[in-house]
Design a protein around this motif. Structure first.
Motif, short mmCIF file in Angstrom:
data_model
loop_
_atom_site.label_atom_id
_atom_site.label_comp_id
_atom_site.label_asym_id
_atom_site.label_seq_id
_atom_site.Cartn_x
_atom_site.Cartn_y
_atom_site.Cartn_z
N GLY A 121 61.36 -7.04 10.44
CA GLY A 121 60.37 -7.56 11.27
C GLY A 121 59.07 -7.60 10.48
O GLY A 121 58.96 -6.96 9.28
N ALA A 122 58.36 -8.57 10.75
CA ALA A 122 56.93 -8.85 10.27
C ALA A 122 55.94 -9.15 10.93
O ALA A 122 56.12 -9.57 12.16
N ARG A 123 54.59 -8.69 10.61
CA ARG A 123 53.48 -9.36 11.54
C ARG A 123 52.10 -9.75 10.82
O ARG A 123 51.95 -9.12 9.60
N VAL A 124 51.51 -10.48 11.37
CA VAL A 124 50.14 -10.88 10.63
C VAL A 124 49.25 -9.76 11.38
O VAL A 124 48.99 -10.17 12.42
N ILE A 125 48.68 -8.98 10.58
CA ILE A 125 47.83 -8.06 11.09
C ILE A 125 46.04 -8.69 11.10
O ILE A 125 45.38 -7.82 11.61
N SER A 126 45.76 -9.45 10.18
CA SER A 126 44.41 -9.62 10.03
C SER A 126 44.48 -11.13 9.47
O SER A 126 45.42 -11.55 8.38
N GLN A 127 43.73 -12.19 9.96
CA GLN A 127 43.79 -13.42 9.33
C GLN A 127 42.46 -14.03 10.03
O GLN A 127 41.73 -13.64 10.99
N ASN A 128 41.99 -15.06 9.11
CA ASN A 128 40.64 -15.75 9.60
C ASN A 128 40.96 -17.42 9.51
O ASN A 128 40.16 -18.17 9.47
N GLU A 129 42.39 -17.92 10.04
CA GLU A 129 42.59 -18.93 10.03
C GLU A 129 42.40 -19.89 11.28
O GLU A 129 41.71 -19.38 12.12
N THR A 130 42.55 -21.28 10.91
CA THR A 130 41.96 -22.16 11.91
C THR A 130 42.57 -21.89 13.11
O THR A 130 43.77 -22.19 13.46
N PRO A 131 41.78 -21.65 14.31
CA PRO A 131 42.36 -21.51 15.71
C PRO A 131 43.06 -22.83 16.09
O PRO A 131 42.80 -23.89 16.03
N GLY A 132 44.16 -22.59 16.63
CA GLY A 132 45.14 -23.76 17.13
C GLY A 132 45.79 -24.40 16.12
O GLY A 132 46.78 -25.08 16.66
N LEU A 133 45.63 -23.93 14.82
CA LEU A 133 46.75 -24.42 13.66
C LEU A 133 47.16 -23.47 12.90
O LEU A 133 48.32 -22.80 13.24
N GLY A 134 46.53 -22.70 11.86
CA GLY A 134 46.90 -21.77 11.07
C GLY A 134 46.81 -20.47 11.82
O GLY A 134 47.87 -19.44 11.17
N ASP A 135 46.33 -20.05 12.98
CA ASP A 135 46.47 -18.89 13.59
C ASP A 135 47.87 -18.69 14.34
O ASP A 135 48.09 -17.77 14.85
N LYS A 136 48.64 -19.78 14.29
CA LYS A 136 49.95 -19.62 15.09
C LYS A 136 50.91 -18.43 14.19
O LYS A 136 51.98 -18.28 14.59
N VAL A 137 50.41 -17.98 13.03
CA VAL A 137 51.05 -17.10 12.12
C VAL A 137 51.05 -15.68 13.34
O VAL A 137 51.77 -14.85 12.87
N ASP A 138 50.14 -15.59 14.02
CA ASP A 138 49.87 -14.30 14.69
C ASP A 138 50.75 -14.26 16.00
O ASP A 138 50.90 -15.61 16.55
N ILE A 139 51.41 -13.19 16.25
CA ILE A 139 52.36 -13.12 17.23
C ILE A 139 51.83 -13.61 18.80
O ILE A 139 52.55 -13.94 19.53
#
Length: 204
Positions: A121-139
């Motif tokens: 398993g893997a999780r992104v635990i911190s990110q500042n990506e563009t809402p609605g685009l790059g932040d889709k890496v967040d579960i």
């Protein structure tokens, strides 16, 4: 004299108020400190169990830890690992690592690799990506991160550890390739590091 007495009384009153306030703040801190620490601990354990089933280990992952020296594969900074054990044998390593190259900076990753080099398993635990685009890496935004479960360097093979736009096996997002590319690379590099240091990691 009345003015001086009044000032003195006000000063004393303010002093008493400051002491009482400080005492109240200290009391609240003492009362809530353990509760806050307990909540943080529960959240950490829940995160571990999201990427490594609880039946895969019988030790305390929050205490059975080590710090790995800085390595380019792991983002170029020291990395904390949590060592999962079952019946005294290392069953998996959970890496608190970094994926450089996100659209808005590095991404913090939690990657669990079992003793056979398979991602549990893997999780992104911190990110500042563009809402609605790059932040889709967040579960919390999408299930994309679950696509790594069960994969290893041999599955899909090293060349497959890229997004589809780069000829790999993993999806990117419409309008956002940089962020998923960084996560895929970060998890791949974690697997490479595990393979290179497998003997010493499993001997801990």
């Amino acid at each position: 004299m009345d003015l001086i007495a009044s000032i003195r009384r006000n000063s004393i009153g303010l002093g008493i108020f400051a002491i009482l306030t400080a005492g109240l703040i200290a009391t609240i801190h003492l009362v809530t400190k353990d509760t806050i620490a307990n909540n943080v601990l529960k959240a950490q354990i829940a995160a571990f169990n999201d990427i490594l089933p609880a039946n895969r280990y019988d030790n305390d992952l929050t205490k059975d830890t080590a710090i790995l020296p800085a390595d380019k594969l792991l983002g170029g900074a020291p990395v904390k690992i949590h060592i999962a054990r079952k019946n005294g044998q290392v069953s998996a390593i959970i890496f608190e690592t970094v994926a450089p190259g996100g659209y808005n900076g590095p991404l913090g990753l939690l990657v669990s690799v079992d003793r056979n080099g398979i991602v549990t398993g893997a999780r992104v635990i911190s990110q500042n990506e563009t809402p609605g685009l790059g932040d889709k890496v967040d579960i919390k935004k999408s299930n994309w991160i679950l696509s790594f479960n069960g994969h290893s360097l041999g599955n899909p093979g090293l060349a497959g550890w890229n997004v589809k736009k780069d000829g790999g096996d993993f999806d990117q997002f419409t309008g956002a390739t940089i962020t998923p590319r960084a996560v895929v690379r970060g998890i791949k590099n974690t697997l490479i590091y595990f393979k290179q240091h497998k003997d010493s990691l499993l001997a801990r």
